[in-house]
Design an enzyme around this catalytic site. Structure first.
Site, PDB file in Angstrom:
ATOM      1  N   GLY A  86      -4.355  -4.649  -4.270  1.00 41.40           N
ATOM      2  CA  GLY A  86      -5.351  -3.655  -4.680  1.00 41.40           C
ATOM      3  C   GLY A  86      -4.595  -2.408  -5.077  1.00 41.40           C
ATOM      4  O   GLY A  86      -4.115  -1.681  -4.220  1.00 41.40           O
ATOM      5  N   HIS A  87      -4.427  -2.184  -6.370  1.00 44.59           N
ATOM      6  CA  HIS A  87      -3.639  -1.040  -6.857  1.00 44.59           C
ATOM      7  C   HIS A  87      -4.583  -0.010  -7.461  1.00 44.59           C
ATOM      8  O   HIS A  87      -5.190  -0.259  -8.495  1.00 44.59           O
ATOM      9  CB  HIS A  87      -2.624  -1.511  -7.900  1.00 44.59           C
ATOM     10  CG  HIS A  87      -1.539  -2.372  -7.314  1.00 44.59           C
ATOM     11  ND1 HIS A  87      -0.595  -3.010  -8.058  1.00 44.59           N
ATOM     12  CD2 HIS A  87      -1.264  -2.682  -6.024  1.00 44.59           C
ATOM     13  CE1 HIS A  87       0.225  -3.676  -7.260  1.00 44.59           C
ATOM     14  NE2 HIS A  87      -0.168  -3.502  -6.017  1.00 44.59           N
ATOM     15  N   GLN A 135       2.364  -5.902  -3.088  1.00 43.04           N
ATOM     16  CA  GLN A 135       2.781  -5.981  -1.674  1.00 43.04           C
ATOM     17  C   GLN A 135       4.117  -5.245  -1.459  1.00 43.04           C
ATOM     18  O   GLN A 135       4.558  -4.517  -2.329  1.00 43.04           O
ATOM     19  CB  GLN A 135       2.854  -7.437  -1.181  1.00 43.04           C
ATOM     20  CG  GLN A 135       1.491  -8.115  -1.088  1.00 43.04           C
ATOM     21  CD  GLN A 135       1.041  -8.781  -2.381  1.00 43.04           C
ATOM     22  OE1 GLN A 135       1.818  -9.433  -3.038  1.00 43.04           O
ATOM     23  NE2 GLN A 135      -0.223  -8.627  -2.732  1.00 43.04           N
ATOM     24  N   ASP A 188       0.817  -1.224   0.000  1.00 41.44           N
ATOM     25  CA  ASP A 188       0.000   0.000   0.000  1.00 41.44           C
ATOM     26  C   ASP A 188       0.845   1.266   0.000  1.00 41.44           C
ATOM     27  O   ASP A 188       0.446   2.290   0.550  1.00 41.44           O
ATOM     28  CB  ASP A 188      -0.969   0.016   1.197  1.00 41.44           C
ATOM     29  CG  ASP A 188      -1.823  -1.229   1.211  1.00 41.44           C
ATOM     30  OD1 ASP A 188      -2.303  -1.596   0.135  1.00 41.44           O
ATOM     31  OD2 ASP A 188      -1.976  -1.840   2.282  1.00 41.44           O
ATOM     32  N   LYS A 229       1.958   1.952  -5.156  1.00 41.19           N
ATOM     33  CA  LYS A 229       2.628   1.466  -6.372  1.00 41.19           C
ATOM     34  C   LYS A 229       1.738   1.600  -7.609  1.00 41.19           C
ATOM     35  O   LYS A 229       2.228   1.826  -8.703  1.00 41.19           O
ATOM     36  CB  LYS A 229       3.052   0.000  -6.192  1.00 41.19           C
ATOM     37  CG  LYS A 229       4.102  -0.194  -5.117  1.00 41.19           C
ATOM     38  CD  LYS A 229       4.480  -1.663  -4.955  1.00 41.19           C
ATOM     39  CE  LYS A 229       3.352  -2.521  -4.424  1.00 41.19           C
ATOM     40  NZ  LYS A 229       2.884  -2.180  -3.071  1.00 41.19           N
TER      41      LYS A 229
END
Ligand code: IMP
Ligand code: MG
Length: 412
Positions: free
Chosen positions: A40-41, A206, A13, A16
């Site tokens: 989750g990007h 991650q 988080d 990225k």
């Protein structure tokens, strides 16, 4: 002929997704290489917001997109993601390597079971079946993309071992329908494009401290999150490595359990959580919040060989009454600068240095900095960035001052 790599230097988080979207304009292809739908990007651009789970964050920039086989795919989640993306980008080029392992409903169920059995010792996983699916791959019993395409797959051991009810044949058929248009030999295509002089950006999911070997085991994810894994996963020789871009947030967050030396009091954490919207993009869980942790960042720099830094969410620190950074740790009264092994990590006390707080700025002020360049930033902000640069002995290239693509400023 360059393969640069974007990695997270904290517990994920770091932003990225935003960074990859921003940098994608300089590359012809973007490749996701680890994890699966635990990621989750989020990318916010042109008035649209999109959260990627499998698909590389270069999608909104219309880049060639690849999924390397060291990743995992959950076909059901992938299908939904594709459908949502089509609404925003009607046509895109996406290729998944045929060797990529799949997550079935059995692994999702197992993830839940294992967490329940662990009780108080649970990891706080995203419950996406990541650990069990990488285990099934290591056990050599789970299907890969090529298996669902051929339809030839002996699931007998798989069924006997896991003994979890679901219609395997139907699942395989649906997975085939979802994946067949996207299945290619990605390794070969990537190698050819590098040989033809095209540039590639690898996107990690991650963060370094969630790496199963070098992270805070057992509170980690199950695929390697470090730069080297880009080559293991994609099959591209590491002689093609370009620069390593380390992404770090201006403070620390963590979602799930495990040690976090600089975690702050809930009062202050709450303020940052709300202003920084620090809730998991995949699970919606509130993230734990802490000050910047230099020993952890030095460690992440060493492991990945970070060449330059991209610092995100600096705007969130504006208006805080105090601003602290952990310079070192104290373990049983002894000061250490190094990130200690997991057994000592629970014992460390951060040794903080206070810096001048960043004054409260409004969104117009941030836009003004973006428009007029880094020179126009308040001196307290510049000092904070200089401090990080000096302490990590690494150049800061960009600072992000807001979630939108354009809220990024080059640091010269
Ligand atoms: P898993 O990857 O779902 O097995 O979860 C293992 C640990 O990694 C948990 O602490 C998760 O919260 C964390 N984790 C997994 N993916 C992400 C991510 O994309 N961002 C932040 N934390 C993550
Ligand atoms: Mg995330």
């Amino acid at each position: 002929m360059r393969a640069d790599i974007v990695i997270g230097m904290q517990w994920g988080d770091e932003g990225k997704g935003k960074v990859v979207d921003y940098l994608a304009s300089m590359y012809s292809s973007v490749v996701r290489y680890n994890g699966g739908p635990n990621a989750g990007h989020t990318v916010i651009a042109d008035g649209q917001s999109f959260t990627f789970h499998h698909i590389p964050s270069g999608a909104l920039m219309r880049k060639k997109l690849f999924i390397a086989p060291g990743m995992l795919i959950n076909p059901e989640i992938f299908r939904e993601e594709i459908e949502s993306l089509k609404k925003v980008v009607p046509e895109f080029s996406l290729k998944i390597d045929i060797r990529t392992s799949l997550i079935t409903p059995a692994e999702v169920e197992l993830d839940k079971k294992i967490e329940e059995l662990k009780g108080a010792a649970s990891i706080g996983t995203t419950l996406r079946g990541i650990g069990p699916a990488y285990s099934s791959k290591a056990l050599r019993i789970s299907p890969r993309v090529s298996d669902v395409l051929s339809g030839k797959f002996d699931a007998s051991i798989y069924k006997k071992l896991y003994n979890i009810e679901f219609n395997f044949t139907e699942w395989m058929e649906e997975a085939k329908e979802t994946l067949s248009n996207y299945a290619f030999d990605v390794r070969e295509e990537l190698l050819r494009s590098i040989e033809n002089g095209e540039s590639i950006l690898f996107e990690s999911a991650q963060g370094t401290l969630l790496d199963p070997i070098y992270g805070t085991y057992p509170y980690v994810t199950s695929s390697n999150t470090t730069a080297s894994y880009a080559f293991v996963s994609s099959g591209i020789p590491f002689k093609y490595a370009g620069k390593i871009i380390g992404v770090l947030k201006a403070y620390t967050t963590r979602v799930g359990k495990g040690p976090m030396p600089t975690e702050m009091s809930e009062n202050l954490a709450n303020f940052i959580r709300e202003s920084g919207k620090e809730y998991g993009a995949t699970t919606g869980r509130p993230r734990r919040i802490g000050w910047l942790d230099l020993p952890a960042l030095r460690y992440a720099k060493e492991i990945n060989g970070v060449d330059e830094l991209f610092i995100t969410k600096l705007d969130v620190l504006s208006g805080l009454k105090e601003l602290k950074v952990a310079l070192s740790y104290s373990i049983n009264g002894k000061e250490v600068e190094r990130f200690p092994p997991p057994e000592d990590l629970e014992l460390v006390q951060p040794v903080y240095q206070s810096l001048e707080p960043i004054p409260k700025l409004e969104s117009g002020d941030f836009s003004h900095i973006v428009k007029n360049g880094w020179v126009s930033a308040p001196f307290q902000m510049k000092k904070y960035i200089d401090f990080i640069e000096k302490n990590l002995k690494t150049r800061v290239s960009y600072v992000s001052l807001g979630a939108e693509r354009e809220m990024t400023v080059k640091v010269d």
